[in-house]
Design an enzyme around this catalytic site. Structure first.
Site, PDB file in Angstrom:
ATOM      1  N   ILE A 114     -23.599 -13.199 -26.052  1.00  0.00           N
ATOM      2  CA  ILE A 114     -23.698 -13.833 -27.362  1.00  0.00           C
ATOM      3  C   ILE A 114     -25.140 -13.670 -27.838  1.00  0.00           C
ATOM      4  O   ILE A 114     -26.083 -14.009 -27.124  1.00  0.00           O
ATOM      5  CB  ILE A 114     -23.311 -15.316 -27.268  1.00  0.00           C
ATOM      6  N   HIS A 115     -25.300 -13.147 -29.044  1.00  0.00           N
ATOM      7  CA  HIS A 115     -26.635 -12.819 -29.569  1.00  0.00           C
ATOM      8  C   HIS A 115     -26.951 -13.698 -30.766  1.00  0.00           C
ATOM      9  O   HIS A 115     -26.091 -13.887 -31.607  1.00  0.00           O
ATOM     10  CB  HIS A 115     -26.669 -11.351 -29.969  1.00  0.00           C
ATOM     11  N   PRO A 116     -28.115 -14.239 -30.889  1.00  0.00           N
ATOM     12  CA  PRO A 116     -29.224 -14.165 -29.943  1.00  0.00           C
ATOM     13  C   PRO A 116     -29.237 -15.387 -29.034  1.00  0.00           C
ATOM     14  O   PRO A 116     -29.308 -16.520 -29.502  1.00  0.00           O
ATOM     15  CB  PRO A 116     -30.450 -14.160 -30.857  1.00  0.00           C
TER      16      PRO A 116
END
Length: 120
Positions: free
Chosen positions: A94-96
């Site tokens: 999962i970004h950021p």
């Protein structure tokens, strides 16, 4: 903060031998720290200790950075289920987030490469 699950690098060496483990590691600047002048000079660090069998079983995960307990909680469950290193690298991070650094590890300690990360 610091959190870990599983064996330390030293305990893994004692149990499997220095030649029987690999350590993937990374130093990085968490996004939330990059926004603060007081924290901008500090880096977080994570490492995953695996055995050198074909399966590359994860023996331990270590993390120093913001929200360490929250970051590590799910990895504890995964470790109990027999986590393999490929399971980590096959996971879409999962970004950021700081946790994405754990699932994108590719630099090994034995390679001698610099573990410091660049920007996104």
């Amino acid at each position: 903060e610091y959190a870990c699950v599983g064996l330390s690098e030293d305990d893994a060496k004692e149990k499997f031998g220095a030649d029987g483990i690999e350590v993937y590691h990374r130093e990085f600047l968490p996004l939330e720290w990059s926004l603060s002048q007081n924290r901008h000079e500090s880096n977080a660090f994570t490492k995953v200790v695996v055995d050198k069998t074909k399966e590359e079983n994860v023996l331990g995960i270590h993390y120093v950075g913001p929200n360490a307990g929250e970051v590590m909680q799910g990895y504890g469950v995964s470790m109990r289920q027999g986590l393999k290193f490929k399971d980590l690298t096959d996971t879409v991070g999962i970004h950021p987030t700081s946790s994405e650094e754990i699932v994108t590890l590719s630099i090994t300690k034995s390679s001698g490469e610099d573990a410091a990360a660049g920007g996104c």
